[in-house]
Design a protein around this motif. Structure first.
Motif, PDB file in Angstrom:
ATOM      1  N   THR A   2      70.241  34.021  98.499  1.00 22.50           N
ATOM      2  CA  THR A   2      70.584  32.984  99.484  1.00 22.50           C
ATOM      3  C   THR A   2      69.326  32.283 100.003  1.00 22.50           C
ATOM      4  O   THR A   2      69.342  31.081 100.265  1.00 22.50           O
ATOM      5  N   HIS A  35      66.261  37.001 105.739  1.00 25.01           N
ATOM      6  CA  HIS A  35      67.401  37.478 106.534  1.00 25.01           C
ATOM      7  C   HIS A  35      67.715  38.938 106.249  1.00 25.01           C
ATOM      8  O   HIS A  35      68.819  39.399 106.464  1.00 25.01           O
ATOM      9  N   GLU A  36      66.706  39.657 105.734  1.00 29.69           N
ATOM     10  CA  GLU A  36      66.877  41.100 105.520  1.00 29.69           C
ATOM     11  C   GLU A  36      65.702  41.805 106.177  1.00 29.69           C
ATOM     12  O   GLU A  36      65.032  42.637 105.574  1.00 29.69           O
ATOM     13  N   CYS A  63      66.540  37.577  99.142  1.00 33.45           N
ATOM     14  CA  CYS A  63      67.917  37.475  98.629  1.00 33.45           C
ATOM     15  C   CYS A  63      68.102  36.123  97.941  1.00 33.45           C
ATOM     16  O   CYS A  63      67.390  35.163  98.230  1.00 33.45           O
ATOM     17  N   CYS A 122      72.380  42.868 103.699  1.00 31.14           N
ATOM     18  CA  CYS A 122      72.910  41.673 103.007  1.00 31.14           C
ATOM     19  C   CYS A 122      73.635  42.038 101.715  1.00 31.14           C
ATOM     20  O   CYS A 122      74.782  42.438 101.744  1.00 31.14           O
TER      21      CYS A 122
HETATM   22 ZN    ZN Z   1      71.415  37.466 101.584  1.00 26.37          ZN
END
Ligand code: ZN
Ligand code: CXF
Length: 371
Positions: free
Chosen positions: A43, A62-63, A41, A172
């Motif tokens: 981020t 974070h995915e 992502c 996300c």
């Molecule tokens: Zn994200």
């Protein structure tokens, strides 16, 4: 301690480097997931580029999606062997969490961005030294991750047969775009929506706007290939951002937009989106602009027409309810987000990032282990 292979981010000057790390022993309220796949992502890249207050070096990701391998003694929601997708973490007891709005958790930073558990203890070690991790309560650019009941969602049995390397990114950008339309703005059938930016968040918003019955659904982007895909996913009209966007939207919607959704964070475009609202129209903002940036709008028009500007984080998602709902939409063919995915082997993480940055792939997903 469990040994894992993890991609360590040292900042923008170096590529991600895969190395052996050790995971701390599980606390009673934690679980360990063997990661099968993880999406990449923006981020993650914003952290790499030091645009967010997250300590480096760190294991990002974070995915994540994977198989529960072990659970602490207090965990009841999942058990070893369960398939799970992972998302952001939250405290579970602040005023936002109390009303099932955990994206606005008062303790978001310590639970997601501190590089440690919320109490400051490390979850990762390298050669006996603490290593920053626990990013979004997971750090899933790794073969294994420590997570929590609140940031994992058991994949329902109805999704048997749908591989985790497809489901991984659902927690996300996809939930952000879809949740903004379906949960935050609560888009009504028959009203016009325009969506600035056709990346993962914008594409998810387009698919969700179609589910909601918005009409027309206007997508704006500067990449023709993305506009083509946007049309395949539900946009009824597309506008190249290099053209006169405001004039085209006024032509299509003389009364203004019911919904103007900005995923770009570009202030000029946010101001344009707000200026095109119909009476009672809602401008939904999810794109991050600079921390000190200001935008301006005409107060009389905003107030007089009952227009609203809504900041939205993570699509107002309540994970345990909303992610299964999105999976159902996927299974029914209404949310075909697999069209956005390009797969890469874990070792090719730097190539996957390059493909995302060049715009070649909308949503890169790393394959980390066999399902
Ligand atoms: Zn994200
Ligand atoms: C997040 C921000 C906080 C809620 C979930 C989504 N964005 C991640 O990239």
């Amino acid at each position: 301690m469990t040994t894992a292979r993890a991609a360590i981010c040292h900042g923008s000057s170096q590529p991600f480097a895969i190395a052996d790390v050790q995971l701390d022993a599980l606390r009673p309220d934690e679980l360990r997931v063997r990661i099968v796949a993880c999406g990449i992502c923006h981020t993650d890249l914003a952290v790499r580029d030091a645009q967010l207050p997250v300590p480096l070096p760190i294991v990002l990701g974070h995915e994540g999606a994977g198989i529960v391998e072990a659970v602490g003694s207090a965990v009841t929601a999942v058990k070893p062997g369960d398939r799970v997708v992972m998302s952001f973490n939250s405290c579970g007891h602040c005023p936002s969490c109390a009303v099932d709005a955990p994206t606005y958790c008062y303790e978001f930073f310590p639970h997601n961005w501190s590089g440690t558990r919320a109490d400051g203890s490390p979850t990762l070690f390298q050669d006996g030294q603490p290593l920053n991790g626990h990013f979004f309560g997971q750090s899933a650019f790794a073969t294994h991750a420590i997570a929590h009941e609140r940031n994992v969602v058991r994949v329902p049995d109805t999704m048997d047969g749908v591989p985790l390397d497809i489901l991984a990114p659902i927690g996300c950008g996809l939930m952000t775009g879809a949740g903004a339309v379906l949960r935050a703005m609560k888009v009504r059938a028959g009203l016009p929506i325009a969506i600035w930016g056709a990346g993962t968040v914008g594409m998810a918003a387009i698919m969700a706007a179609k589910i909601a019955g918005a009409d027309p659904i206007i997508a704006i982007d500067v990449h023709e290939s993305r506009l083509t895909l946007a049309q395949e996913l539900g946009a009824t009209h597309v506008i190249n951002g290099k053209d006169d966007v405001a004039a085209r939207i006024r032509d299509l919607c003389p009364a203004g937009l019911g919904y103007a959704f900005d995923t770009t964070g570009i202030n000029r475009l946010i101001e344009q989106a707000v200026s095109l609202l119909a009476p009672m129209g809602i401008a939904g903002l999810v794109g991050a602009s600079g921390p000190a940036d200001m935008v301006s709008f005409n107060e009389a028009a905003l107030m007089g027409g009952g227009r609203r500007i809504m900041g939205i984080l993570g699509g107002d998602s309540d994970l345990q309810a909303f992610l299964p709902e999105l999976m159902d939409h996927y299974r029914a063919g209404r949310f075909p987000f697999d069209r956005l995915i390009g797969h890469f082997p874990f070792d090719a993480i730097n190539e996957a990032i390059a493909a995302s940055e060049s715009g070649q792939v909308v949503k890169p997903v790393l394959r980390i282990s066999e399902e």
